[in-house]
Design an enzyme around this catalytic site. Structure first.
Site, PDB file in Angstrom:
ATOM      1  CG  ASP A 126      -0.319   0.076   2.519  1.00 15.42           C
ATOM      2  OD1 ASP A 126       0.297   1.110   2.810  1.00 15.42           O
ATOM      3  OD2 ASP A 126      -0.419  -0.896   3.306  1.00 15.42           O
ATOM      4  CD  GLN A 127      -0.307   7.149  -1.493  1.00 20.14           C
ATOM      5  OE1 GLN A 127      -1.513   6.903  -1.488  1.00 20.14           O
ATOM      6  NE2 GLN A 127       0.169   8.321  -1.855  1.00 20.14           N
TER       7      GLN A 127
END
Length: 254
Positions: free
Chosen positions: A119-120
């Site tokens: 994820d980011q």
């Protein structure tokens, strides 16, 4: 070692490249040492044990194992490690112009894709390849390839947490069990823990730790199978070495 030792196999003809040359170019051994390995029965080509000299292969298609370990001889295949920085989207392009991992691969030729996702806000080890079969197997839960994470969390870690996580915790999308859990360090109201699991569900480590009362402040993936981050700075890319590639193939039965 001369031509009178040629294999009777129909594949040992005038086409292709001599097996010992292919092994030498792949960095396995010198040609002379590769010839000795062949005669000793240490080489398999496409599932067939090769013990006599003269065998020729097509490096683009041959599946070669040395001592049971896959050797990558196809120069068209790419296997990279990217230390993904935090704040970078795990996609090759973004229509909103946000930073993404594709920005780090612009100068590399050919179609590349990432194996799984981070994820980011998660950083660390991401595999990049054009080897579709390997990528698919690494992501498939059937092969149970382990991933290792270091997580900085808020709160103190209960003594029984490791056992609870190994026994399994029920999340909204099903039971989650970790393979290993270790408290690495603790300081005031923060702790550093290591989690090993073969789950691939979205944001699984963050959701799991939040569920047990330890919200994640920083998350780094440090290892996939036997491939691990070493001294790579965030954003750095390096090719996997022969041993690392072989370990990934071995982990998924290729």
């Amino acid at each position: 070692m001369t031509s009178e030792h040629r294999s009777p196999s129909s594949k040992a003809d005038s086409e292709g490249v001599r097996l010992q040359k292919v092994l030498s170019q792949a960095g396995v051994a010198s040609r002379r040492a590769a010839e000795e390995m062949i005669v000793e029965g240490r080489i398999e080509v496409d599932g067939e044990l090769v013990t006599e000299l003269g065998r020729r292969v097509d490096p683009a298609t041959a599946v070669i194992h040395v001592d049971g370990n896959r050797v990558m001889v196809n120069d068209d295949l790419t296997h990279l490690l990217l230390n993904k920085p935090t704040g970078i989207l795990c996609t090759m392009s973004d229509d909103k112009g946000r930073p993404c991992i594709g920005d780090y691969l612009r100068e590399r030729q050919g179609k590349l894709f990432h194996v799984g996702r981070l994820d980011q806000d998660t950083e660390g080890l991401l595999l990049i390849t054009n080897d579709g079969e390997l990528a698919n197997r690494l992501m498939h839960p059937k092969y149970k390839v382990r991933k290792t994470y270091l997580a900085e969390v808020l709160g103190s870690v209960p003594k029984d947490l490791g056992q609870r996580l190994r026994d399994g915790v029920e999340l909204e999308d099903g039971l989650v069990k970790v393979d290993r859990f270790k408290l690495v360090d603790t300081n005031q109201n923060r702790s550093l823990v290591e989690i090993v699991l073969h789950e691939g569900r979205n944001r699984i480590v963050r959701r799991l730790l939040k569920h047990v009362g330890l919200p994640v402040q920083r998350l780094v993936r440090t290892r996939i199978g036997d491939v691990r981050l070493t001294s790579e700075r965030p954003g750095a890319i390096r090719p996997l070495n022969r041993q690392e590639i072989g370990s990934l193939y071995r982990a998924v039965g290729l």
